[in-house]
Scaffold this active site. Structure first.
Site, short mmCIF file in Angstrom:
data_model
loop_
_atom_site.label_atom_id
_atom_site.label_comp_id
_atom_site.label_asym_id
_atom_site.label_seq_id
_atom_site.Cartn_x
_atom_site.Cartn_y
_atom_site.Cartn_z
N GLU A 169 31.27 49.85 74.17
CA GLU A 169 31.06 50.57 75.41
C GLU A 169 30.06 49.85 76.29
O GLU A 169 29.10 49.27 75.79
CB GLU A 169 30.48 51.97 75.10
CG GLU A 169 31.42 53.08 75.39
CD GLU A 169 30.89 54.45 75.00
OE1 GLU A 169 29.67 54.69 75.08
OE2 GLU A 169 31.73 55.27 74.61
N ARG B 79 31.37 72.06 67.65
CA ARG B 79 30.55 72.98 66.85
C ARG B 79 29.42 73.51 67.70
O ARG B 79 29.28 73.14 68.86
CB ARG B 79 29.94 72.19 65.68
CG ARG B 79 29.13 71.01 66.21
CD ARG B 79 28.37 70.27 65.14
NE ARG B 79 28.00 68.95 65.58
CZ ARG B 79 26.92 68.63 66.27
NH1 ARG B 79 26.09 69.58 66.66
NH2 ARG B 79 26.66 67.39 66.60
P1 ADP Z 1 23.07 67.47 68.07
O1 ADP Z 1 23.58 66.96 69.37
O2 ADP Z 1 23.49 68.86 67.78
O3 ADP Z 1 21.65 67.19 67.84
P2 ADP Z 1 24.02 65.05 66.96
O4 ADP Z 1 25.39 64.76 67.45
O5 ADP Z 1 22.86 64.33 67.52
O6 ADP Z 1 23.82 66.63 67.02
O7 ADP Z 1 23.97 64.89 65.39
C1 ADP Z 1 25.03 65.35 64.60
C2 ADP Z 1 24.48 66.01 63.39
O8 ADP Z 1 23.73 65.09 62.65
C3 ADP Z 1 23.54 67.14 63.72
O9 ADP Z 1 24.26 68.33 63.83
C4 ADP Z 1 22.59 67.15 62.55
O10 ADP Z 1 23.00 68.00 61.52
C5 ADP Z 1 22.66 65.75 62.04
N1 ADP Z 1 21.42 65.09 62.39
C6 ADP Z 1 20.69 65.21 63.51
N2 ADP Z 1 19.57 64.51 63.44
C7 ADP Z 1 19.58 63.91 62.22
C8 ADP Z 1 18.69 63.05 61.53
N3 ADP Z 1 17.51 62.69 62.04
N4 ADP Z 1 19.05 62.61 60.31
C9 ADP Z 1 20.20 62.99 59.77
N5 ADP Z 1 21.06 63.81 60.36
C10 ADP Z 1 20.77 64.28 61.56
P1 ADP Z 2 26.47 60.39 68.36
O1 ADP Z 2 27.77 60.89 67.86
O2 ADP Z 2 25.76 59.56 67.38
O3 ADP Z 2 25.67 61.48 68.98
P2 ADP Z 2 26.94 59.47 71.10
O4 ADP Z 2 28.13 58.73 71.57
O5 ADP Z 2 26.83 60.89 71.51
O6 ADP Z 2 26.86 59.33 69.52
O7 ADP Z 2 25.65 58.66 71.57
C1 ADP Z 2 24.38 59.00 71.12
C2 ADP Z 2 23.34 58.55 72.14
O8 ADP Z 2 23.43 57.14 72.38
C3 ADP Z 2 23.46 59.18 73.51
O9 ADP Z 2 22.84 60.43 73.57
C4 ADP Z 2 22.75 58.16 74.36
O10 ADP Z 2 21.36 58.23 74.23
C5 ADP Z 2 23.18 56.85 73.74
N1 ADP Z 2 24.41 56.35 74.37
C6 ADP Z 2 25.67 56.61 73.98
N2 ADP Z 2 26.56 55.97 74.75
C7 ADP Z 2 25.86 55.27 75.66
C8 ADP Z 2 26.20 54.37 76.71
N3 ADP Z 2 27.46 54.07 76.98
N4 ADP Z 2 25.20 53.80 77.43
C9 ADP Z 2 23.90 54.09 77.15
N5 ADP Z 2 23.52 54.91 76.17
C10 ADP Z 2 24.46 55.51 75.42
#
Ligand code: ADP
Ligand code: ADP
Ligand code: MG
Length: 650
Positions: free
Chosen positions: A200, A297
């Site tokens: 990305e 979720r």
């Molecule tokens: P959210 O947006 O609800 O915080 P994320 O997409 O960031 O969730 O993370 C997915 C899941 O991973 C969360 O629902 C949580 O259970 C788990 N998670 C979040 N932070 C951590 C961490 N520091 N270490 C391991 N698992 C985590």
């Molecule tokens: P996860 O499933 O681990 O939550 P995400 O795709 O939601 O993965 O990305 C987690 C974080 O990584 C975002 O909240 C943002 O901080 C950063 N991120 C994701 N995609 C981008 C992007 N294209 N450019 C900059 N930062 C990004």
């Protein structure tokens, strides 16, 4: 409505779901692992079933055991919370097969959004703006490297099956692609069981703006506004707020419509979150946001949406799962004031944010704002699960007032035992740039020094305070006479001990796991302690636990005890060549064998704790003399892993 629910989770979210389920008249059924026998969520429910050992795979991730417990308990529905099995389509299917209602979307919707590359293709077709990049099937490193070049650096390598910010790699230069790709693939294969990645474009000054969506099984879908989750550390959310700073009603309607379109594209039902990344360099704009993923979720940060809408999202989840229509239409959703959530973790900001485990010796949470917590005093933070202790959620009329309220609440929060990020959160809330709404996802990582999250060395004044307390509490507060001394006491081992008005002795102590020495002068008024010439602070709080004392001062914790003489000579920093586990965890991989020559700083082993990987490297050049563990072994904090012998160096 359902008469009973099995909550297939633990910690704060299990407690939070139980609260609403009880209010709705349901019988609440907890499940737990051997590590959680005395956990708060077990006590928060009407009944509880043991799943198995602490290892998540054998407890909270065991579909078979959870379904078995649900059948035994005659549960009518299963709420998965977040994390664990919440986004597992097979679990949703297994529930249906067992005649249990899964409180969440259909297995098809979970699958459609489960892989980020597929989800992006779907969203593209639905007309939702997506981040530019490559999200096709091909995975050859050479091909992906070409794609990265075409997209233009910086790019992100993302695990398709990822979550929780894990396995993401930012690549700034073409020359760095191969190494980043290799490590990303290794980490995501281990973490998610799939090494598939997408590439990305890395958005500049990124802001994370997500929309809470809700849909029922009759085709209605609405959004409940946005949350700004830009305050992150290594891509994990730390502070979340609603509304997003700088959001206009028009842009909210536009982004909200895109989020609803995303939900409709997969015939979604229940609570979901559509995450966008926005280019924050010029403020939020209609042409500056792109879909990154949908979480199928309830989200960790859902309470800020509850605060500003006045709704109970868990109640809505139950209603929709029971086949009811959405309680409100889009036009009936009102937003009131501002809400900010801070996630309190058991981790040590001054030590690279390593998770901090152990017994919670004391816990003081502010009584006057919403606190969702999953532990209580006497409880245990174990290495097996996420280290989040609590969430503090402040709500007030304006953003300023909300920040004031949250800062004040954090100042009154006290966690003794494991280290926590409370002081860092309070420092964050005081930052002028954050207060002005100038945030992006790198804000925290950029400001670590200003936030005090850098090793500051031992707090000698606090330690001296602690040593004074230890001496006052022990039987040594009077001048000991020789036949009244406990054998383990350091006093017993000292010769040249003279009775007289002012005697000074060197007392070996341990401050935060490191050996040190206190000069104790015994006068008429009792012991007087100096550590490296530093006298005790006047204004700290001390909490005793066993032979240790925890000193709390401005949110910072210092842990002191009087050393056993036997250990006074070993160092804790590896300079003796003994490589120790920095925390409880699992040895994932060993890179060396007995007899290998290693260079200083060379990678020796990777330990996984709290789902994060930590690499241990050689303290200096030498030869590996002994390896005490095998790959796959669980190790305790401080356990010796291997010995490096500098003498053997070639
Ligand atoms: P959210 O947006 O609800 O915080 P994320 O997409 O960031 O969730 O993370 C997915 C899941 O991973 C969360 O629902 C949580 O259970 C788990 N998670 C979040 N932070 C951590 C961490 N520091 N270490 C391991 N698992 C985590
Ligand atoms: P996860 O499933 O681990 O939550 P995400 O795709 O939601 O993965 O990305 C987690 C974080 O990584 C975002 O909240 C943002 O901080 C950063 N991120 C994701 N995609 C981008 C992007 N294209 N450019 C900059 N930062 C990004
Ligand atoms: Mg995400």
């Amino acid at each position: 409505m359902f008469g009973s629910v099995l909550i297939a989770n633990r910690g704060e979210i299990a407690c939070r779901i139980a609260r609403t389920a009880k209010r709705m008249g349901m019988r609440t059924i907890a499940v737990y692992s051997a590590a959680d026998v005395r956990a708060l969520h077990v006590r928060s429910c009407d009944e509880a079933y043991l799943l198995g050992p602490a290892e998540p795979r054998e407890s909270y991730l065991s579909i078979g055991r959870i379904i078995e417990a649900a059948k035994l308990a005659h549960a009518e529905c299963v709420h998965p919370g977040y994390g664990f099995l919440a986004e597992n389509a097979e679990f949703a299917e297994a529930c249906a097969q067992a005649g249990l209602v899964f409180v969440g979307p259909s297995p098809q919707a979970i699958r459609a959004m489960g892989l980020k590359d597929r989800a992006k293709s779907l969203m593209e077709q639905a007309g939702v703006p997506i981040v530019p990049g490559y999200h096709g099937e091909r995975q050859e490193p050479k091909f992906l490297k070409e794609k990265a070049y075409e997209i233009g650096y910086p790019v992100l390598i993302k695990p398709a099956a990822g979550g929780g910010g894990r396995g993401l790699r930012r690549v700034d230069r073409h020359a760095e692609f191969d190494a980043a790709f290799e490590s990303a693939v290794r980490e995501c294969a281990a973490a998610f069981g799939s090494s598939r990645v997408l590439i990305e474009k890395c958005i500049a000054s990124p802001r994370h703006v997500e929309f809470q969506v809700f849909a029922d099984s009759r085709g209605n879908a609405i959004h409940l506004g946005e949350r700004d989750c830009s305050l992150q550390r290594r891509h994990q959310k730390v502070i979340e707020e609603a509304p997003a700073p700088g959001m206009s009603a028009e842009l909210r309607a536009q982004m909200g419509a895109a989020a609803v379109a995303a939900a409709k594209a997969v015939a979604y039902a229940g609570a979901g979150t559509v995450e966008f990344i926005a280019d924050g360099s010029k403020g939020l704009r209609p042409d500056g946001f792109w879909f990154i993923e949908m979480n199928t979720r309830l989200q960790v940060e859902h309470p800020v949406t509850e605060a500003v809408t006045g709704l109970d999202l868990v109640e809505w989840q139950f209603r929709v799962a029971a086949g009811e229509k959405l309680p409100l239409a889009q036009g009936q959703i009102r937003f009131d004031g501002h809400a900010i959530e801070a996630r309190v973790y058991a981790e040590d900001p001054a030590n690279d944010f390593l998770p901090s485990t152990g017994t919670i010796v004391a816990l003081r949470l502010p009584p006057d704002i919403r606190v969702d917590s999953g532990v209580d005093a006497g409880g245990e933070v174990t290495p097996y699960y996420d280290a989040m202790i609590a969430k503090l959620i402040a709500h007030a009329a304006t953003r300023e007032a909300t920040l004031d309220r949250l800062t004040d609440a954090l100042d009154r929060t006290l966690i003794v035992g494991p280290r926590s990020n409370v002081a860092l959160l309070a420092a964050l809330c005081r930052r002028e740039d954050f207060r002005r709404g100038q945030i992006d996802t790198e804000f925290i990582d950029r400001s670590l020094v200003l936030l005090g999250a850098v090793g500051q060395g031992p707090d000698r004044a606090a330690a001296a305070f602690g040593v004074e307390r230890l001496l006052a509490a022990s039987s040594f507060d009077e001048a000991p006479d020789d036949d009244n001394v406990e054998p383990s006491s350091p006093w017993a081992a000292r010769d040249g001990f003279q009775l007289g008005p002012a005697r000074t002795i060197d007392l070996p102590i341990v401050i935060d796991g490191e050996g040190a020495e206190a000069k104790v002068t015994y006068g008429k008024a009792g012991p007087n302690v100096l550590i490296d010439g530093t006298p005790p602070v006047p204004d700290a709080e001390a909490f005793a636990a066993g032979d240790e004392v925890f000193v709390l001062r401005h949110g910072r914790q210092t842990r002191v005890r009087i050393a056993d003489f036997a250990e006074a000579s070993t160092t804790a920093d590896g300079s003796d060549g003994i490589v120790k586990a920095p925390m409880h965890g699992k040895v994932l991989e060993l890179f060396v064998h007995v007899g290998d020559s290693v260079a200083g700083g060379q990678r020796l082993t990777v330990i996984e704790a709290m789902k994060m990987e930590h690499t241990l490297s050689a303290p200096f050049a030498g030869v590996v003399r002994q390896i005490a563990v095998a790959a796959g072994a669980q190790v305790m904090e401080g356990a010796a892993i291997m010995v490096i012998d500098p003498a053997g160096k070639r």
